[in-house]
Scaffold this motif. Structure first.
Motif, PDB file in Angstrom:
ATOM      1  N   ARG A 129       0.615  -1.029   0.317  1.00  0.00           N
ATOM      2  CA  ARG A 129       0.037  -0.137  -0.079  1.00  0.00           C
ATOM      3  C   ARG A 129       0.661   1.119  -0.148  1.00  0.00           C
ATOM      4  NH1 ARG A 129      -2.560  -1.334   3.992  1.00  0.00           N
ATOM      5  NH2 ARG A 129      -1.575  -0.203   5.608  1.00  0.00           N
ATOM      6  N   GLU A 130       1.876   0.958   1.228  1.00  0.00           N
ATOM      7  CA  GLU A 130       2.627   2.172   1.293  1.00  0.00           C
ATOM      8  C   GLU A 130       3.610   2.898  -0.575  1.00  0.00           C
ATOM      9  OE1 GLU A 130       4.525   2.465   4.630  1.00  0.00           O
ATOM     10  OE2 GLU A 130       2.645   2.864   6.327  1.00  0.00           O
ATOM     11  N   ARG A 131       3.706   1.890  -0.824  1.00  0.00           N
ATOM     12  CA  ARG A 131       5.235   1.545  -1.718  1.00  0.00           C
ATOM     13  C   ARG A 131       4.219   2.490  -2.972  1.00  0.00           C
ATOM     14  NH1 ARG A 131       8.309   2.499  -5.313  1.00  0.00           N
ATOM     15  NH2 ARG A 131       9.746   1.205  -6.218  1.00  0.00           N
ATOM     16  N   SER A 132       3.076   2.381  -3.037  1.00  0.00           N
ATOM     17  CA  SER A 132       2.011   2.998  -4.401  1.00  0.00           C
ATOM     18  C   SER A 132       1.636   3.882  -3.746  1.00  0.00           C
ATOM     19  CB  SER A 132       0.592   1.821  -3.983  1.00  0.00           C
ATOM     20  OG  SER A 132       0.119   2.498  -3.433  1.00  0.00           O
ATOM     21  N   GLU A 133       2.743   4.894  -2.909  1.00  0.00           N
ATOM     22  CA  GLU A 133       1.755   6.018  -2.238  1.00  0.00           C
ATOM     23  C   GLU A 133       3.739   6.587  -2.221  1.00  0.00           C
ATOM     24  OE1 GLU A 133      -0.164   5.569   1.409  1.00  0.00           O
ATOM     25  OE2 GLU A 133      -1.797   4.853   0.027  1.00  0.00           O
ATOM     26  N   ASP A 134       3.891   5.644  -2.780  1.00  0.00           N
ATOM     27  CA  ASP A 134       5.266   6.107  -2.030  1.00  0.00           C
ATOM     28  C   ASP A 134       5.960   6.639  -0.937  1.00  0.00           C
ATOM     29  OD1 ASP A 134       7.917   6.737  -4.544  1.00  0.00           O
ATOM     30  OD2 ASP A 134       7.919   5.281  -3.211  1.00  0.00           O
ATOM     31  N   ALA A 135       5.409   6.528   0.256  1.00  0.00           N
ATOM     32  CA  ALA A 135       5.817   6.983   1.785  1.00  0.00           C
ATOM     33  C   ALA A 135       5.590   5.634   2.280  1.00  0.00           C
ATOM     34  CB  ALA A 135       4.188   7.533   2.163  1.00  0.00           C
ATOM     35  N   THR A 189       5.257   8.222  10.050  1.00  0.00           N
ATOM     36  CA  THR A 189       5.900   8.403   9.259  1.00  0.00           C
ATOM     37  C   THR A 189       7.185   8.651   9.164  1.00  0.00           C
ATOM     38  OG1 THR A 189       3.410   8.256   8.201  1.00  0.00           O
ATOM     39  CG2 THR A 189       5.043   8.937   6.735  1.00  0.00           C
ATOM     40  N   HIS A 217       8.726  10.792   3.177  1.00  0.00           N
ATOM     41  CA  HIS A 217       8.050  10.603   2.042  1.00  0.00           C
ATOM     42  C   HIS A 217       9.102  10.382   0.402  1.00  0.00           C
ATOM     43  CE1 HIS A 217       3.760  11.068   2.126  1.00  0.00           C
ATOM     44  NE2 HIS A 217       4.509  12.093   2.968  1.00  0.00           N
TER      45      HIS A 217
END
Ligand SMILES: Cc1cc2nc3c(=O)[nH]c(=O)nc-3n(C[C@H](O)[C@H](O)[C@H](O)COP(=O)(O)O)c2cc1C
Length: 318
Positions: free
Chosen positions: A292-298, A313, A316
């Motif tokens: 999930r975070e990979r797709s948002e790169d965060a 977090t 970014h």
């Protein structure tokens, strides 16, 4: 700005405390003065400014004894300190007359000295100097840079922060440890086929590579040259004598697929992870967050136990 705002004065200690909430790295800014003597000071005001042309900046207090030298220099360098260089930061934050005798350094192309063992160094020509209150802003045009895999030294609220999770810290918890890696290759995620199903590469500690029980040893045995970027998750499982601490790094495989000969290695596109074949529930939920975070790169750091926890977090990606 209205007069009322312009004339407002702050409690300067509170202002400094508020600024201290901004997490930074730690750098040493260096140059050579006209008589050939190297000069330098510790700075966390470093920032990237422009990619094209490549510009960086650092702010120098007019009260610093090296202020005059830096405000006249046509070149300087910035060393981004590594996690094990707190002492170097201390030396260059001091008024010691022989700072350079206390550290290992070398001169770069412009002649400016840089610290050995730094996480990155930037060699600069002075691009511009801006007067700014009780500081000057020194803007440098980067003419050369170097960076390493070293984990950087951090600074927040007046204290150093180390991003590297040491084995000593893990051992101090008294619990058994499992250290794993979420590794990406150009074609997907690295999973290992075991008799119980698919799993991520893991060891009982991070290093050394010569120990086949450590994560680095496991990766070396598999013939997987890797670069571990950062900690992705830390969680606990079990309790009492069965308690274990799980630490997962995220990283990258640095060789081509053809070089990976071990049959146990499966490269799976992130969009087609066979969730049902993963043998560990906690790892499955961690990987779901990763995708999930990979797709948002965060990316964040997960801190908690296998059932509940919160993601802190961290950064970014640009
Ligand atoms: C973590 C840290 C960050 C610092 N950042 C800066 C900075 O960005 N600019 C600055 O002028 N001084 C900064 N200082 C303070 C200088 O390093 C310190 O005043 C030093 O003595 C200056 O050296 P000099 O007097 O030889 O010029 C920092 C100190 C520390 C410990």
């Amino acid at each position: 700005m209205s007069e009322a705002f312009a004339e407002q004065t702050f409690d300067s200690l509170e202002f400094r405390r508020a600024l201290g909430a901004f997490v930074t790295g730690v750098t040493v800014v260096t140059t050579v003065q006209l008589d050939g003597t190297p000069r330098g000071f510790t700075a966390n005001s470093f920032a990237s400014v422009s990619l094209d042309p490549p510009l960086i900046l650092v702010c120098i207090a007019k009260s610093a004894s090296s202020h005059e030298v830096f405000s006249a220099t046509d070149h300087f360098a910035v060393s981004v300190l590594a996690g094990d260089q707190k002492a170097v930061s201390g030396v260059f934050a001091s008024k010691s007359p022989d700072k350079f005798a206390q550290v290992a350094w070398r001169a770069r192309a412009t002649g400016a000295p840089v610290m050995d063992g730094a996480a990155a160094t930037f060699d600069c020509k002075t691009h511009n100097i801006v007067d700014a209150g009780d500081h000057i802003i020194l803007i440098g045009r980067v003419v050369d840079f170097v960076h390493s895999n070293a984990s950087p030294l951090g600074y927040c609220r007046g204290a150093y922060v180390n991003f590297h999770l040491s084995q000593d810290a893990l051992a101090a918890t008294g619990a058994r440890a499992q250290v794993g890696a979420i590794l990406e290759h150009r074609d997907g995620l690295v999973l290992l086929k075991t008799k119980d199903g698919l799993q991520l590469p893991t060891g009982v500690k991070l290093e050394p590579e010569s120990d086949t029980g450590s994560l680095r040893g496991v990766l070396a045995k598999l013939g997987l040259p890797t670069h571990l970027d950062f900690i992705f998750a830390v969680f606990e499982s079990g309790s009492g004598p069965a308690a274990s601490v799980h630490v997962y790094y995220r990283g990258r495989v640095t060789s081509s697929l053809a070089a990976m000969m071990d049959d146990a290695i499966h490269i799976v596109p992130l969009s087609r992870i066979p969730w049902g074949e993963l043998r560990d529930d906690a790892v499955r939920s961690m990987l779901q967050r990763y995708v999930r975070e990979r797709s948002e790169d965060a990316f964040g750091i997960y801190v908690g136990d296998t059932a509940a926890g919160k993601v802190q977090t961290l950064a970014h990606a640009n």
